[in-house]
Design an enzyme around this catalytic site. Structure first.
Site: not given
Lengths: 566, 687
Positions: B311, B348, B382, B387-388, B523
């Site tokens: 993976d 952040d 959001s 964007m933040s 898994d």
């Protein structure tokens, strides 16, 4: 050792090497059912045979059916020859009016020719009618070789095919082997032999007065035709008792050379057939190299031992190599080379008396057979015997690279190891145990011509030769009921107890999936692998027989050089 | 990161020889002399029979005062040693497993469980009586009574009893982290667990049985090799047995004791004696890497693997995107852009945000404690705005986010909504990364390139796999473009993009169809069918019960790259067998040269010429060979337990090296060894 002696060997080996590819390619085409240059003539004939025998050419057999067909064919062949030998007195083509063979001898001879052994407890010129020679013995010379070829081809198919339940059609392989391979070549070779002076007639023996004034009987008969398949099919059963030492069967150094080539030709060619059919010709050449190495080493040892000569004879003031029991027209080199070639293959024709070889010179033919005759070996049987060793080598070597061993992309697992071992166990068991029984038996010892280690060599040689389906005799060992029966059983088991596991191996490999080889799996065509294969043959094959051989030829050798003979 | 975590756990590794294990093994090697046990190993059974017989002959000769009882005694003793040494090797290998089982069993003390009855009441029952389907309540501080799935609640669990890992893990209902294992301890909260195994079948039970070797079955390859060894033994048995009549013919029947000695020297006792120890030790090595294999067959299959499915997320990459580059629009300075990026992400707390902070601090050479100006307002990310950023007290608005969102935002603030960085955005996206644009008010300052970072040294690992002949295929849900870029960077051979459980299954079947053996890790519950289909399926211990049941190995550390180590152990296992087999068979050459002249000299004195080692007397020659044969087993025990040196190399080189060391060495070493033993025997006047 002389330069011409070496040159003769080099010329023979070069010729074999040069013809391996064309012969191998031709056989591959034949057995893959492709068109060959003989097809215009033979294809209609082949079709007619199929129609006559009710063979469906397109039918593919699983290994069990293939094996049953092979066994059934052999059983019928045995009955045919046995009955013929027991009734020859009442049948035509018997100008010398030979009587029927006694049961024990008929059994021994029928088994002997059925199994491609050609062990002879009789003298052909004073026992066999021309009909027995032609319709009985020569017939088996063809079909026993064709059977060997068929088994080898089936094994090759098993290796070449993936996820497949079948390994070919026994009847088709048998008929093609006879029709396209053995018959045409042996016709041509018979004519060449006639040109060299080998008789080919139906006349009674001729009685002539020699220059010294004695009377001598000169044998005749359909000799050249039988001589040619005797060599080409690695059968080795002589028309006359003296076999290829007789000036009738093998008159000239040229015929001697050609007979040796004929013995090797198909078995060597088959290595190329193998490489071609598994789509990697290097695989075939690798086997060729291993076989060639064994043959070359064997010849060098015999030639050396015979050239050194007998110290006891030297003390008598006669210098030079050992010429006892050898023909002057072949000399030390021509005899040593023939002895090596005939035992490294399963031929067993002889042009000199092995009993009279120096002990170490006689050891080489003995070891050749004890290894299972894999230095080109019998037609077909040499290749499948070698592949059995390859499987064991791949298994041990494969572990050493850290993977479940793979042979041409196929995993060698429990079943393959089991089957290869079964085939491999036959030789030591069926040589040593009967020899042990023989030396414990009054009958076993009664037939001996010599005592001491030399006598022991005679017994050991007899069972090595019959088990390996070689048929050459060390001489000195007489025939009696014990040996008639014991060698007969030994020949039978030596042939079929190897052939059956080999066909099972073919079936097992055919059913497997193959993975494309990568860097994780090692190459089975590298020099490294050839070396390993030879080591396996030497250690697994030869070490088993070392104690017995030490008590025979090696002890004999030490005694001869102390001036003692038996 | 992974290596550091693994370092913490290393103390679990035991030394090769532990005095306690050795003491136990001594007793076990005597117990294993029981013929009913010995008969399982034909090679060593022959040796034991030989030891019995030679003991009998010694006693007979001693009573009759005939023959050479002293010599018979010495041979008998050393034959018994040969058997004991082989038993000892096996016992030591087993002892290491037993020590671990003992430890596990202690955690399996019987606990009380609270079984839920209809109507939501609980009744206390013994954990040993719980059956599949029961639902139990487990509270903080309690042991989980049985294996099961959490059906309600979430909790932190201490799994150190199983994994040796002290850091607690979170287990919660639903999803791929719902499985709990009996014997682990809840640290917080409470959960309802549906029991998934019946008594005696739990994970812990299986693990104990496995490490104890109680369920140890011979692997296919081990069986094939055992057949080969048995076959060789039969050959040599015949070769030696027939010597009796042969020598009688020669006029000097040999003593049975000498023939037994020869037989034992010729049959492959070295590999025969060590074979099972090699297998057990291989399993043990897997266990020490905290991988639980359900059978030796699985470990062996791992050595054969041709194709490895990995993976992408969590195996090849760290699984969270990291800032790798800040590209500056021509108007701005690099340090200025970095500083703005720093402010935008300081609050952040996502891994991405933290990675931007780290990168920006490095570029702008900001001190560790640099903080944003007082009064700054963090604008969180959001899904709507995509964007933040942060609004500074001086009115500066800094935003980072998806390129189109940022451009739209600058346009709103009066900018032209254009950027010179458009081609860079394109480039980052194509190389498998995620471009974020950084804007200050109406102007685009720069571009932050986020990338799913490759785990360190993965490229080397794949190169190593390639030299071993193993292809790696990366499985990812990414689109083909991104997948190709990452595949290229990681150096995998192939990739499967936009993978679904179905396409994954198809891929496995395709590979198997062409004869390849496939290994994979997984898994999730949706991995279970593929795990079952793969030849080697490794489930992460953190995964679901379904995945664990489908797999044939469970990695207790949940480290998907561990598969590579398991592959190496599997290969090493086969190599050890092959090398010792070669060594064992090659030894026969020297043994022949020691024993045969000694044996035959009585019949034919001229045979003394074959005594190439110039061994003192026939008796010392035979005894030296027998002693060498016994000692070599004990000398090779460490090698059998540790495995031969393994380096990932092409098959041709591995073969050549092992043939040289074990083949050629196998021929030469006994010549020297037997000669030395013979000299010692002479010095001690034992001859």
């Amino acid at each position: 050792m002389t330069l011409p002696g070496w040159l003769q060997a080099i010329a023979l080996f070069s010729l074999v090497a040069a013809t391996t590819k064309p012969i191998g390619l031709y056989m591959a085409r034949v057995f893959q059912g492709e068109r060959t240059w003989l097809s215009p003539v033979l294809r209609p004939l082949e079709r007619a045979v199929y129609r006559l025998c009710g063979v469906d050419e397109a039918l593919e057999m699983p290994w069990q059916t293939y094996t049953l067909a092979m066994l059934a064919f052999s059983a019928v062949g045995f009955v045919w020859l046995y009955v013929l030998l027991r009734t020859q007195a009442w049948l035509p083509f018997n100008p010398q009016r030979f009587p029927n063979l006694p049961p024990a001898l008929a059994w021994n001879t029928a088994v002997s020719f059925l199994t491609n052994t050609n062990w002879q407890f009789y003298a052909g010129e004073s026992t066999m009618s021309y009909l027995s020679q032609m319709a009985g013995l020569a017939w088996h010379n063809f079909v026993s070789a064709a059977t060997g070829l068929a088994i080898a081809i089936a094994l090759i198919r098993g290796i070449a095919r993936t996820a497949c339940k079948t390994i070919g059609n026994f009847w088709v392989d048998l008929i093609r082997a006879c029709l396209y391979v053995l018959l045409p070549v042996s016709c041509v070779f018979a004519i060449v032999l006639v040109a060299q002076g080998v008789p080919q007639n139906f006349s009674p023996y001729r009685s002539v007065r020699t220059v010294e004034g004695y009377r001598q009987t000169i044998t005749g008969g359909p000799m050249a035709s039988q001589e040619s398949i005797k060599e080409l099919g690695t059968n080795g059963g002589g028309f006359v008792n003296a076999n290829s030492a007789s000036p009738n069967e093998n008159p000239t150094p040229v015929s001697n050379f050609l007979e040796m080539f004929a013995i090797l030709a198909f078995a060597a060619g088959l290595t190329y057939t193998y490489g071609y059919m598994v789509k990697d010709t290097r695989q075939g050449w690798a086997l060729f190299a291993a076989m060639f190495a064994l043959l070359a080493v064997g010849f060098s040892a015999t030639y050396w031992a015979e050239s050194v000569g007998n110290p006891i004879v030297h003390h008598l003031g006669i210098a030079g190599g050992n010429m006892e029991g050898k023909e002057c027209r072949f000399g030390v080199a021509g005899s040593a080379l023939f002895a090596t070639v005939t035992t490294a293959t399963s031929c067993g024709a002889v042009n000199s008396m092995l009993d009279s070889f120096m002990p170490l010179g006689g050891l080489v033919p003995l070891v050749n057979m004890q290894l299972g005759e894999v230095a080109f070996g019998g037609v077909g049987s040499g290749l499948y015997g070698m592949i059995v060793f390859v499987v064991i080598t791949v298994f041990i070597a494969g572990l050493m690279v850290g993977r479940t061993p793979e042979f041409l992309g196929k995993k060698i697992e429990r079943r393959e190891v089991q089957l290869a071992l079964l085939a491999l166990l036959v030789t030591p068991l069926l040589v040593l145990v009967p020899t042990a029984i023989a030396v414990l038996q009054p009958q076993g010892l009664a037939a001996l011509g010599n005592g001491g280690p030399h006598g022991f060599s005679e017994i050991l040689y007899a069972f090595s030769s019959t088990n390996a389906n070689n048929g050459s005799a060390f001489g000195g060992l007489g025939s009696n009921l014990f040996y008639d029966v014991a060698t007969g059983i030994n020949m039978l088991l030596g042939r079929f107890l190897v052939a059956i596991p080999v066909l099972a191996l073919a079936g097992s490999l055919a059913a497997k999936k193959a993975v494309a080889p990568g860097v994780g799996s090692f190459s089975t065509s590298s020099a490294m692998f050839v070396g390993l294969l030879l080591s396996t043959i030497a250690i697994v094959g030869a070490l088993t027989f070392l104690p017995a051989d030490a008590l025979g030829p090696v002890a004999d050798h030490l005694f001869v050089f102390q001036g003692k003979t038996f | 990161m992974i290596p550091a975590r693994r370092l913490q756990r290393r103390p679990k590794e035991r030394p090769l020889f532990d005095t306690k294990i050795l003491a136990g093994a001594l007793g076990d090697s005597l117990r294993k002399l029981n013929p009913r046990w010995m008969v399982r190993n034909p090679v060593m059974f022959i040796v034991e029979l030989g030891a019995f017989l030679s003991t009998f002959f010694w006693m007979r000769d001693a009573v009759r005062r005939s023959g050479s009882p002293g010599f018979d005694f010495a041979i008998a003793i050393w034959l018994w040693f040969t058997v004991l040494f082989a038993n000892f090797a096996e016992a030591v290998a087993e002892g290491r497993g037993k020590a671990q089982a003992e430890y596990l069993r202690r955690t399996k003390s019987d606990t009380l469980a609270k079984r839920m009855l209809e109507g939501g009441r609980y009744e206390p029952v013994s954990a040993g009586t719980l059956v599949k389907g029961d639902v139990v309540r487990v509270d903080a501080g309690e042991l989980v009574p049985a294996d099961g799935e959490i059906v309600q609640g979430a909790a932190t669990v201490d799994e150190s009893a199983i994994t040796g890992e002290s850091a607690p893990v979170v287990r919660e209902a639903g999803g791929d982290r719902s499985a709990v294992t009996g014997g682990t301890r809840l640290l917080s909260d409470w959960v309802l667990v549906r029991v998934s195994t019946n008594p005696g079948e739990s994970f812990l039970d299986r693990m104990i049985a496995l490490v104890e070797g109680a369920q140890r079955q011979k692997t296919p390859n081990e069986i094939a090799l055992a057949i080969l060894l048995a076959g060789l033994s039969i050959v040599f048995l015949v070769a030696v047995a027939t010597l009796f009549p042969f020598m009688r013919y020669a006029g000097a029947a040999p003593s049975i004791t000498v023939l037994i000695a020869l037989l034992v020297c010729l049959i492959p006792t070295t590999i025969g004696g060590l074979l099972s120890a090699i297998g057990i030790a291989g399993m043990d090595r897997v266990m020490q890497r905290n991988v639980l294999a359900t059978s030796g067959r699985a470990v062996e299959a791992a050595g054969d693997v041709d194709t490895l499915l990995l993976d992408k997320t969590g195996t090849i990459t760290l699984g969270n995107r990291q800032a790798v580059d800040i590209v500056v629009a021509e108007a701005a300075g690099a340090r200025e852009a970095a500083r703005l990026a720093y402010y935008s992400s300081l609050a952040d707390e996502t891994p991405e945000g933290r990675s931007i902070v780290a990168l920006a601090r490095r570029i702008a050479s900001l001190p560790e404690e640099a903080v944003q100006p007082d009064g700054a307002v963090f604008i969180p990310f959001s899904a709507y705005t995509r964007m933040s950023g942060v609004d500074l007290p001086d009115g500066t608005k800094i935003r980072k986010g998806a390129p189109d969102s940022i451009l739209a935002w600058t346009r709103e603030l009066g900018g032209d909504g254009q950027t010179s960085l458009a081609s860079d955005v394109e480039r980052v996206a194509r190389s498998g990364g995620t471009p974020l644009l950084l804007a200050e008010n109406d102007r685009v300052i720069g571009l932050i390139a986020l990338k799913d970072v490759l785990k360190p040294r993965m490229r080397d690992r794949f190169a190593r796999l390639r030299t071993m002949g193993i292809r790696t295929i990366m499985i990812t849900g990414d689109n083909p473009l991104t997948a190709a870029a990452i595949a290229h960077e990681a150096g995998v051979d192939e990739f499967l993009a936009e993978a679904t459980p179905e396409t994954k299954m198809q891929l496995i079947k395709r590979e198997q169809g062409s004869g390849r053996l496939v290994a994979m890790t997984g898994d999730g519950t949706n991995d279970a069918p593929a795990l079952a289909q793969a030849d080697v399926g490794v489930a992460m211990n953190s995964g679901t019960q379904a995945a664990k049941e489908a797999a044939n190995m469970i990695d207790l550390d949940s480290d998907p790259t561990k598969l590579i180590e398991v592959v190496e152990i599997g290969k090493q296992l086969l190599m050890t067998r092959g090398s010792l087999t070669t060594f064992s068979i090659a030894n026969d050459v020297a043994k022949y040269f020691a024993i045969l002249p000694a044996l035959f000299v009585s019949a034919y004195p001229a045979m003394g010429a074959l005594n190439v080692m110039h061994l003192a007397t026939p008796q010392s020659a035979i005894l030296s060979a027998v002693i060498f044969n016994a000692l070599v087993i004990i000398a090779l025990v460490p090698l059998a337990l540790r495995g031969v040196k393994y380096e990932p190399r092409g098959a041709a080189i591995a073969l050549r090296n092992n043939v040289l060391v074990y083949g050629l060495g196998g021929i030469l070493v006994p010549f020297a060894g037997i000669k030395v033993i013979d000299l010692i025997l002479q010095l001690l006047h034992w001859t």
